[in-house]
Design a protein around this motif. Structure first.
Motif, PDB file in Angstrom:
ATOM      1  N   TYR A 103       0.908  -1.105  -0.038  1.00 12.60           N
ATOM      2  CA  TYR A 103       0.007  -0.034  -0.045  1.00 12.60           C
ATOM      3  C   TYR A 103       0.947   1.135   0.108  1.00 12.60           C
ATOM      4  O   TYR A 103       1.629   1.582   0.932  1.00 12.60           O
ATOM      5  CB  TYR A 103      -0.784   0.007   1.379  1.00 12.60           C
ATOM      6  CG  TYR A 103      -2.058  -0.862   1.205  1.00 12.60           C
ATOM      7  CD1 TYR A 103      -3.142  -0.630  -0.007  1.00 12.60           C
ATOM      8  CD2 TYR A 103      -2.047  -2.192   1.749  1.00 12.60           C
ATOM      9  CE1 TYR A 103      -4.158  -1.562  -0.147  1.00 12.60           C
ATOM     10  CE2 TYR A 103      -3.229  -2.910   1.571  1.00 12.60           C
ATOM     11  CZ  TYR A 103      -4.298  -2.710   0.662  1.00 12.60           C
ATOM     12  OH  TYR A 103      -5.305  -3.472   0.485  1.00 12.60           O
ATOM     13  N   PHE A 104       0.877   1.953  -1.084  1.00 16.43           N
ATOM     14  CA  PHE A 104       1.769   2.879  -1.188  1.00 16.43           C
ATOM     15  C   PHE A 104       1.592   4.482  -0.650  1.00 16.43           C
ATOM     16  O   PHE A 104       0.303   4.850  -0.756  1.00 16.43           O
ATOM     17  CB  PHE A 104       1.863   3.134  -3.123  1.00 16.43           C
ATOM     18  CG  PHE A 104       3.172   4.051  -3.190  1.00 16.43           C
ATOM     19  CD1 PHE A 104       4.519   3.631  -3.267  1.00 16.43           C
ATOM     20  CD2 PHE A 104       2.990   5.471  -3.300  1.00 16.43           C
ATOM     21  CE1 PHE A 104       5.478   4.272  -3.419  1.00 16.43           C
ATOM     22  CE2 PHE A 104       4.180   6.092  -3.455  1.00 16.43           C
ATOM     23  CZ  PHE A 104       5.276   5.430  -3.917  1.00 16.43           C
ATOM     24  N   GLU A 105       2.512   4.804   0.323  1.00 17.19           N
ATOM     25  CA  GLU A 105       2.128   6.135   0.839  1.00 17.19           C
ATOM     26  C   GLU A 105       3.666   6.810   0.777  1.00 17.19           C
ATOM     27  O   GLU A 105       4.752   6.536   1.044  1.00 17.19           O
ATOM     28  CB  GLU A 105       1.842   6.049   2.421  1.00 17.19           C
ATOM     29  CG  GLU A 105       0.426   5.418   2.546  1.00 17.19           C
ATOM     30  CD  GLU A 105       0.455   4.874   4.106  1.00 17.19           C
ATOM     31  OE1 GLU A 105       1.210   5.401   4.906  1.00 17.19           O
ATOM     32  OE2 GLU A 105      -0.952   4.917   4.397  1.00 17.19           O
ATOM     33  N   THR A 106       3.414   8.098   0.009  1.00 14.51           N
ATOM     34  CA  THR A 106       4.907   8.734  -0.236  1.00 14.51           C
ATOM     35  C   THR A 106       5.437   9.210   0.981  1.00 14.51           C
ATOM     36  O   THR A 106       4.726   9.920   1.878  1.00 14.51           O
ATOM     37  CB  THR A 106       4.638   9.945  -1.159  1.00 14.51           C
ATOM     38  OG1 THR A 106       3.999   9.551  -2.485  1.00 14.51           O
ATOM     39  CG2 THR A 106       5.580  10.738  -1.299  1.00 14.51           C
ATOM     40  N   ASP A 107       6.727   9.023   1.335  1.00 15.74           N
ATOM     41  CA  ASP A 107       7.703   9.493   2.384  1.00 15.74           C
ATOM     42  C   ASP A 107       8.572  10.493   1.914  1.00 15.74           C
ATOM     43  O   ASP A 107       9.029  11.274   2.621  1.00 15.74           O
ATOM     44  CB  ASP A 107       8.208   8.308   3.154  1.00 15.74           C
ATOM     45  CG  ASP A 107       7.328   7.309   3.662  1.00 15.74           C
ATOM     46  OD1 ASP A 107       6.557   7.818   4.468  1.00 15.74           O
ATOM     47  OD2 ASP A 107       7.870   6.075   3.524  1.00 15.74           O
ATOM     48  N   GLU A 108       8.918  10.312   0.594  1.00 16.78           N
ATOM     49  CA  GLU A 108      10.044  11.243  -0.102  1.00 16.78           C
ATOM     50  C   GLU A 108       9.600  11.524  -1.511  1.00 16.78           C
ATOM     51  O   GLU A 108       9.178  10.515  -2.094  1.00 16.78           O
ATOM     52  CB  GLU A 108      11.286  10.733  -0.011  1.00 16.78           C
ATOM     53  CG  GLU A 108      12.415  11.672  -0.302  1.00 16.78           C
ATOM     54  CD  GLU A 108      12.606  12.955   0.790  1.00 16.78           C
ATOM     55  OE1 GLU A 108      12.761  14.183   0.441  1.00 16.78           O
ATOM     56  OE2 GLU A 108      12.584  12.697   1.781  1.00 16.78           O
ATOM     57  N   SER A 109       9.516  12.722  -1.943  1.00 18.23           N
ATOM     58  CA  SER A 109       9.494  13.266  -3.236  1.00 18.23           C
ATOM     59  C   SER A 109      10.668  13.731  -3.884  1.00 18.23           C
ATOM     60  O   SER A 109      11.174  14.903  -3.330  1.00 18.23           O
ATOM     61  CB  SER A 109       8.074  13.796  -3.677  1.00 18.23           C
ATOM     62  OG  SER A 109       7.888  14.858  -2.941  1.00 18.23           O
ATOM     63  N   ILE A 110      10.925  13.639  -5.082  1.00 17.52           N
ATOM     64  CA  ILE A 110      11.887  14.414  -5.935  1.00 17.52           C
ATOM     65  C   ILE A 110      11.349  14.921  -7.217  1.00 17.52           C
ATOM     66  O   ILE A 110      10.909  14.048  -8.032  1.00 17.52           O
ATOM     67  CB  ILE A 110      13.172  13.481  -6.198  1.00 17.52           C
ATOM     68  CG1 ILE A 110      13.561  12.787  -4.862  1.00 17.52           C
ATOM     69  CG2 ILE A 110      14.349  14.411  -6.896  1.00 17.52           C
ATOM     70  CD1 ILE A 110      14.457  11.683  -5.064  1.00 17.52           C
ATOM     71  N   ILE A 111      11.400  16.224  -7.522  1.00 17.47           N
ATOM     72  CA  ILE A 111      10.925  16.896  -8.701  1.00 17.47           C
ATOM     73  C   ILE A 111      12.138  16.864  -9.823  1.00 17.47           C
ATOM     74  O   ILE A 111      13.159  17.180  -9.334  1.00 17.47           O
ATOM     75  CB  ILE A 111      10.358  18.025  -8.591  1.00 17.47           C
ATOM     76  CG1 ILE A 111       9.073  18.080  -7.469  1.00 17.47           C
ATOM     77  CG2 ILE A 111       9.889  18.789  -9.792  1.00 17.47           C
ATOM     78  CD1 ILE A 111       8.286  19.760  -7.184  1.00 17.47           C
ATOM     79  N   LEU A 112      11.814  16.293 -11.015  1.00 15.94           N
ATOM     80  CA  LEU A 112      12.753  15.995 -11.933  1.00 15.94           C
ATOM     81  C   LEU A 112      12.463  17.384 -13.146  1.00 15.94           C
ATOM     82  O   LEU A 112      11.417  17.164 -13.371  1.00 15.94           O
ATOM     83  CB  LEU A 112      12.721  14.675 -12.457  1.00 15.94           C
ATOM     84  CG  LEU A 112      12.970  13.666 -11.852  1.00 15.94           C
ATOM     85  CD1 LEU A 112      13.039  12.227 -12.455  1.00 15.94           C
ATOM     86  CD2 LEU A 112      14.261  13.737 -11.133  1.00 15.94           C
ATOM     87  N   GLY A 126      19.232   6.913  -5.131  1.00 13.73           N
ATOM     88  CA  GLY A 126      19.990   6.135  -3.984  1.00 13.73           C
ATOM     89  C   GLY A 126      20.662   7.069  -3.086  1.00 13.73           C
ATOM     90  O   GLY A 126      20.896   6.820  -1.843  1.00 13.73           O
ATOM     91  N   GLU A 127      20.841   8.317  -3.509  1.00 16.17           N
ATOM     92  CA  GLU A 127      21.419   9.435  -2.804  1.00 16.17           C
ATOM     93  C   GLU A 127      20.370   9.792  -1.762  1.00 16.17           C
ATOM     94  O   GLU A 127      20.574  10.338  -0.618  1.00 16.17           O
ATOM     95  CB  GLU A 127      21.949  10.608  -3.619  1.00 16.17           C
ATOM     96  CG  GLU A 127      23.052  10.437  -4.341  1.00 16.17           C
ATOM     97  CD  GLU A 127      23.250  11.399  -5.147  1.00 16.17           C
ATOM     98  OE1 GLU A 127      22.589  12.622  -5.135  1.00 16.17           O
ATOM     99  OE2 GLU A 127      24.413  11.402  -5.908  1.00 16.17           O
ATOM    100  N   MET A 128      19.076   9.529  -2.224  1.00 16.95           N
ATOM    101  CA  MET A 128      18.019  10.068  -1.011  1.00 16.95           C
ATOM    102  C   MET A 128      17.389   8.924   0.021  1.00 16.95           C
ATOM    103  O   MET A 128      16.726   9.258   0.813  1.00 16.95           O
ATOM    104  CB  MET A 128      16.686  10.390  -2.130  1.00 16.95           C
ATOM    105  CG  MET A 128      17.038  11.553  -2.884  1.00 16.95           C
ATOM    106  SD  MET A 128      17.394  13.045  -2.317  1.00 16.95           S
ATOM    107  CE  MET A 128      15.590  13.392  -1.200  1.00 16.95           C
ATOM    108  N   LEU A 129      17.925   7.574  -0.438  1.00 18.58           N
ATOM    109  CA  LEU A 129      17.466   6.821   0.518  1.00 18.58           C
ATOM    110  C   LEU A 129      18.029   6.972   1.775  1.00 18.58           C
ATOM    111  O   LEU A 129      19.457   6.764   1.910  1.00 18.58           O
ATOM    112  CB  LEU A 129      17.700   5.444  -0.100  1.00 18.58           C
ATOM    113  CG  LEU A 129      17.272   4.921  -1.359  1.00 18.58           C
ATOM    114  CD1 LEU A 129      17.614   3.510  -1.859  1.00 18.58           C
ATOM    115  CD2 LEU A 129      15.620   5.017  -1.354  1.00 18.58           C
ATOM    116  N   PRO A 130      17.409   6.891   3.090  1.00 16.33           N
ATOM    117  CA  PRO A 130      17.937   6.936   4.279  1.00 16.33           C
ATOM    118  C   PRO A 130      18.639   5.866   4.873  1.00 16.33           C
ATOM    119  O   PRO A 130      19.487   5.991   5.746  1.00 16.33           O
ATOM    120  CB  PRO A 130      17.088   7.167   5.198  1.00 16.33           C
ATOM    121  CG  PRO A 130      15.603   6.746   4.466  1.00 16.33           C
ATOM    122  CD  PRO A 130      16.046   6.963   3.057  1.00 16.33           C
TER     123      PRO A 130
END
Length: 263
Positions: A103-112, A126-130
């Motif tokens: 069940y998808f719930e956004t924890d982080e988003s990146i605008i390209l 990969g750089e954004m993964l905690p």
């Protein structure tokens, strides 16, 4: 059924502790039917109905009974990408030998806002993964300058190995200037044999008409959505084929070849 859950505590974040939203991690579970090793060995008989799978998540990927095409699960709907290059709606009584959903719930988003190829997007995510020790569901909505996808046809018994199906029968499609969504996962190294370590993506266009297993792409603009997942639930088949199969065979680089289309 095997259930593996991530452990969380109340320890505060320190400079050496990734800034992870612990409350969301307690709720997020990646559900999986069977294992990727079983699929590599040619165990293509559907064991779980699509109706049952949809009860476990609204985003994910997999395949269908007899390896008949690529599965995309997006916004709670399941689509079957066949070798004619088109997506078909799936009824709840169809079955899958392998699938993974959450069940998808956004924890982080990146605008390209610039053109990036698949390797560059992978590095950015990969750089954004905690933490590289958790699991992540990923959705990328955008406009793609180029999208290379594949599908495979239904197989007949005795089923061949997956690597042989890919080498001999996969159908590759090159889509240009297409809007759509990539869905899939980044998973840690320790899932090897159970699922695909690293990235595993499927694509469907905005019209829900075309797509498949992602081999390569260039995105012009869009948004990446990331869902951290600390829980994992694995449902293993109870068929005689699964019970009697020797899954200990050394598969070498078969999985990498199958996923990346490297002959």
């Amino acid at each position: 059924m095997l259930v593996l859950s991530g452990c969380v505590d109340d320890a505060p974040n320190t400079p050496d502790t990734p800034n992870i939203d612990q409350s969301n991690l307690q709720d997020d579970v990646l559900f999986q039917a069977s294992t990727i090793d079983a699929l590599l060995e040619g165990l293509y008989e559907g064991q779980m109905t699509i109706g049952e799978l949809k009860e476990q998540g609204d985003l994910g990927l997999g395949t269908f009974d007899a390896l008949d095409g690529e599965m995309i699960v997006i916004d709670g709907e399941v689509y079957q990408m066949k070798t004619d290059g088109y997506a078909y709606s799936v009824n709840d009584f169809d079955t899958t030998p392998f699938a993974a959903v959450t069940y998808f719930e956004t924890d982080e988003s990146i605008i390209l806002d610039e053109s990036l190829n698949s390797s560059e997007v992978g590095s950015l995510i990969g750089e954004m993964l905690p933490s590289k020790n958790l699991m992540y569901a990923i959705r990328i909505d955008g406009t793609f300058e180029h999208m290379k996808v594949r599908s495979v046809p239904a197989q007949e018994e005795p089923y061949p190995l997956l690597i042989d199906v890919i080498a001999d029968e996969q159908v590759v499609f090159e889509l240009e200037d297409v809007e759509g969504s990539i869905v899939g996962f980044w998973l840690p190294y320790y899932v090897e044999g159970i699922n695909v370590p690293g990235y595993h993506f499927h694509f469907i266009d905005a019209g829900r008409e075309k797509g498949g297993h992602v081999l390569d792409y260039v995105i012009l603009n869009g948004t990446i959505y990331i869902d951290q997942t600390a829980g994992f639930e694995l449902s293993l088949p109870e068929s005689a084929e699964f019970m009697n199969e020797d899954l200990s065979r050394d598969k070498g680089d078969e999985l990498h070849t199958v996923e990346k289309d490297e002959k």
